[in-house]
Design a protein around this motif. Structure first.
Motif, PDB file in Angstrom:
ATOM      1  N   ARG A 181      -1.232 -48.732 127.205  1.00 40.73           N
ATOM      2  CA  ARG A 181      -2.618 -48.991 127.602  1.00 40.73           C
ATOM      3  C   ARG A 181      -3.464 -49.466 126.419  1.00 40.73           C
ATOM      4  NH1 ARG A 181      -7.458 -45.339 130.083  1.00 40.73           N
ATOM      5  NH2 ARG A 181      -8.382 -47.076 131.186  1.00 40.73           N
ATOM      6  N   ASN A 182      -3.356 -48.746 125.312  1.00 37.42           N
ATOM      7  CA  ASN A 182      -4.179 -49.114 124.161  1.00 37.42           C
ATOM      8  C   ASN A 182      -3.811 -50.495 123.628  1.00 37.42           C
ATOM      9  OD1 ASN A 182      -5.484 -46.694 124.295  1.00 37.42           O
ATOM     10  ND2 ASN A 182      -4.213 -45.688 122.758  1.00 37.42           N
ATOM     11  N   PHE A 206      -5.157 -53.121 126.030  1.00 36.98           N
ATOM     12  CA  PHE A 206      -6.604 -53.310 125.934  1.00 36.98           C
ATOM     13  C   PHE A 206      -6.967 -54.043 124.654  1.00 36.98           C
ATOM     14  CE2 PHE A 206     -10.894 -52.739 127.069  1.00 36.98           C
ATOM     15  CZ  PHE A 206     -11.612 -52.309 125.975  1.00 36.98           C
ATOM     16  N   ASN A 207      -6.267 -53.708 123.605  1.00 42.36           N
ATOM     17  CA  ASN A 207      -6.495 -54.402 122.330  1.00 42.36           C
ATOM     18  C   ASN A 207      -6.218 -55.891 122.486  1.00 42.36           C
ATOM     19  OD1 ASN A 207      -5.866 -55.151 119.323  1.00 42.36           O
ATOM     20  ND2 ASN A 207      -6.816 -53.151 119.284  1.00 42.36           N
TER      21      ASN A 207
END
Lengths: 165, 182
Positions: B19-20, B23-24
């Motif tokens: 997820r991170n 999103f990045n």
């Protein structure tokens, strides 16, 4: 950066209706600090996680206290919610019969009284006070105000006339 | 940086483990488009920085409910537009400040802006754009600078294509008149 092909109507091209504009080079006159876009993703990601962490910490705190305290807090919260619901839903019996006795003519008469009391100068003075303006008498913007401007402002700010009087 | 299609980005974001990272990647893919769109509305870099960050925070929160009935780009652009307009509304800090006073202040701020490197003609153009009614200004920026199609703008702003064409037409004429001194 993703590209978007312009498939818009050619008759709307600036060149045909605005020769001066079309002759100008389409440049971006704005700039950003050095390495701004290199740092921005990390800053945003950190802020997103900080906001999530705040939510998690409250939950973690609740689950870390003893069961007795959890039960007490939960019971207290339920009692407060019940009290609020009861207060909001108990019928106001003493007002019902009065409401039934009020006729449409009575309502119209009362509304007329309210409108008759609507004094534009007094209202402007109140709004000036709300906005911290001590001397507005020479302000051009005030001279140009119409009733419609005032009504628009009240509607936009959700201010009911009755709360000002 | 390799750009990923929206579908892949969303798959990465919806997987807890990636997820991170997803999103990045999303921020890196769209940050400049979003930033410049916002910057042209609010003018000042520091203000644009705040609005862009708030925009992406809202994107982060809303991704779980994103229904894919519009493209990611359209959805984020809409959030960015609304955040910018909310920001300008807050700048109109009291009742006696007219709506166009905000734009007047922005136009004056260009003179002393460290992050404005345009010449006098560019200054004149930017002030002409700031003289447009707010929504017309946004339409002009999206068409002239971002080169979006009317269909894309219609999706973002929720306005009909016809109305957008008319809006752009009048915006261009007003700017032309300002530039030529007529």
């Amino acid at each position: 950066m993703k590209k978007h092909t312009n498939t818009g109507d050619k008759s709307q091209d600036a060149g045909q209706i605005a020769p001066a504009l079309s002759k100008m080079e389409k440049t971006n006159p704005f700039t950003v600090p050095d390495h701004y876009f290199d740092r921005l993703p990390a800053i945003i990601t950190e802020k997103c996680h900080t906001k999530e962490q705040k939510k998690v910490n409250i939950f973690h705190w609740f689950t870390s206290v003893s069961f007795r305290y959890q039960l007490a807090m939960a019971s207290g919260a339920i009692l407060i919610i019940l009290a609020v619901v009861l207060v909001l839903t108990i019928p106001q019996n003493n007002h019902v019969s009065v409401a039934q006795d009020i006729t449409w003519d009575d309502v119209m008469q009362e509304e007329n009284v309210l409108y008759l009391d609507f004094d534009e100068d007094v209202l402007i003075e109140m709004l000036a006070e709300m906005n911290g303006m001590e001397d507005y008498s020479t302000d051009e913007n005030v001279e140009n105000l119409t009733s419609e401007d005032i009504i628009d402002y009240l509607m936009n700010e959700n201010i009911e006339l009755e709360t000002l009087y | 940086m390799t750009e990923l299609p929206d579908k892949e980005l969303l798959q990465l974001i919806r997987n807890k483990e990636t997820r991170n990272y997803g999103f990045n990647m999303l921020v890196r893919s769209y940050q400049q488009q979003v930033y410049w769109h916002v910057r042209r509305i609010v003018i000042d870099h520091d203000d644009a920085n705040d609005v862009v960050q708030n925009t992406f925070i809202k994107v982060w929160k809303g991704l779980a409910d994103f229904r894919e009935d519009s493209r990611l780009f359209t959805w984020m652009y809409r959030i960015a537009t609304n955040e910018s307009l909310s920001f300008l509304k807050k700048k109109k800090n009291n009742f006696f400040m007219r709506w166009d006073d905000v734009e007047c202040k922005l136009a004056n701020s260009i003179e002393e802006d460290h992050y404005f490197k345009g010449d006098e003609i560019q200054k004149k153009l930017q002030k002409a754009i700031l003289g447009l009614p707010r929504k017309q200004r946004i339409v002009f920026n999206m068409k002239y600078y971002d080169e979006l199609t009317y269909e894309e703008m219609s999706e973002i702003l929720g306005t009909s294509v016809g109305a957008l064409k008319a809006s752009y037409h009048f915006a261009v004429k007003k700017i032309e008149s300002h530039l030529t001194g007529n």
